[in-house]
Write an enzyme that holds these catalytic residues in place. Structure first.
Site: not given
Ligand code: NDP
Ligand code: ZN
Length: 180
Positions: A36, A62-63, A66-67, A123
């Site tokens: 990524h 960048h991550d 955070e991660d 990103d």
């Molecule tokens: P997350 O923030 O949990 O996941 C998205 C992030 O994951 C991306 O911004 C990216 O961040 C990273 N990522 C890693 N692998 C992938 C991939 N294959 N494709 C895309 N992104 C990837 O998701 P949400 O924003 O949807 O949810 C936020 C919170 O809300 C979570 O904690 C979840 O438990 C909760 N939730 C949300 C729901 C909804 O409908 N939105 C439903 C149920 C729960 P990076 O660039 O940092 O790697």
């Molecule tokens: Zn990222």
């Protein structure tokens, strides 16, 4: 300074690879996480036509804060204040609840520096393409839809930053709408 720059970039990729070594992406194939940040840096160069090493190095890192266990102090010591400040701008405060962090990304986007906006655009472009390729394990279609909607709100706060990246993002959003 050319060979020096090459060394810094390799040092940076190595640093990020070590920090993210135990992490995987959320796709079904569990792609190594480091794909990524490297991919985001590559998008900036190949598609955004950005060749500012500060932006590329910040994208690679960048991550990390955070991660992983990486601190801003570490980033500053290894890669300098300018890189560190960009990484700060694109790092969510993990002490805040998820929904608040998401809201703040939308609210804060317009106030970010030009370089931080570039990293944000690349990103989001990478993550949306990831979502187009495969839905993460356990995600409903509704959750994917929400993610696109939220990303668009963040990106709308980063407009007039890079024509190429914004055009690619708009193509993705147009495709989404035509599928609904
Ligand atoms: P997350 O923030 O949990 O996941 C998205 C992030 O994951 C991306 O911004 C990216 O961040 C990273 N990522 C890693 N692998 C992938 C991939 N294959 N494709 C895309 N992104 C990837 O998701 P949400 O924003 O949807 O949810 C936020 C919170 O809300 C979570 O904690 C979840 O438990 C909760 N939730 C949300 C729901 C909804 O409908 N939105 C439903 C149920 C729960 P990076 O660039 O940092 O790697
Ligand atoms: Zn990222």
């Amino acid at each position: 300074t050319e060979p020096e720059l090459l060394s810094i970039v390799i040092k940076c990729v190595n640093f990020a690879a070590i920090k993210h070594k135990d992490q995987r992406r959320k796709d079904e194939k569990e792609t190594p996480y480091i794909n990524h940040p490297i991919g985001v840096a590559n998008i900036l160069i190949e598609e955004g036509k950005i060749h500012d090493p500060i932006v590329i190095i910040a994208a690679l890192l960048h991550d990390t804060v955070e991660d992983t266990n990486t601190t801003f102090e570490e980033i500053e010591n290894e890669f300098g204040t300018e890189v560190c400040n960009i990484v700060k701008e694109v790092t969510d405060d993990k002490n805040l609840p998820t929904m608040e962090r998401k809201r703040l990304q939308i609210v804060n986007a317009p106030n970010k520096s030009h370089k931080a906006k570039l990293v944000t655009l690349a990103d989001k472009l990478y993550n949306l393409r990831d979502l187009q390729n495969s839905v993460p394990v356990g995600w409903s279609q509704d959750r994917v839809k929400e993610y696109f909607k939220w990303s668009k709100a963040v990106i709308d706060g980063c407009r007039k930053t890079n024509f190429h990246l914004e055009r690619q993002l708009d193509l993705i959003f147009a495709e989404r709408v035509s599928q609904e």
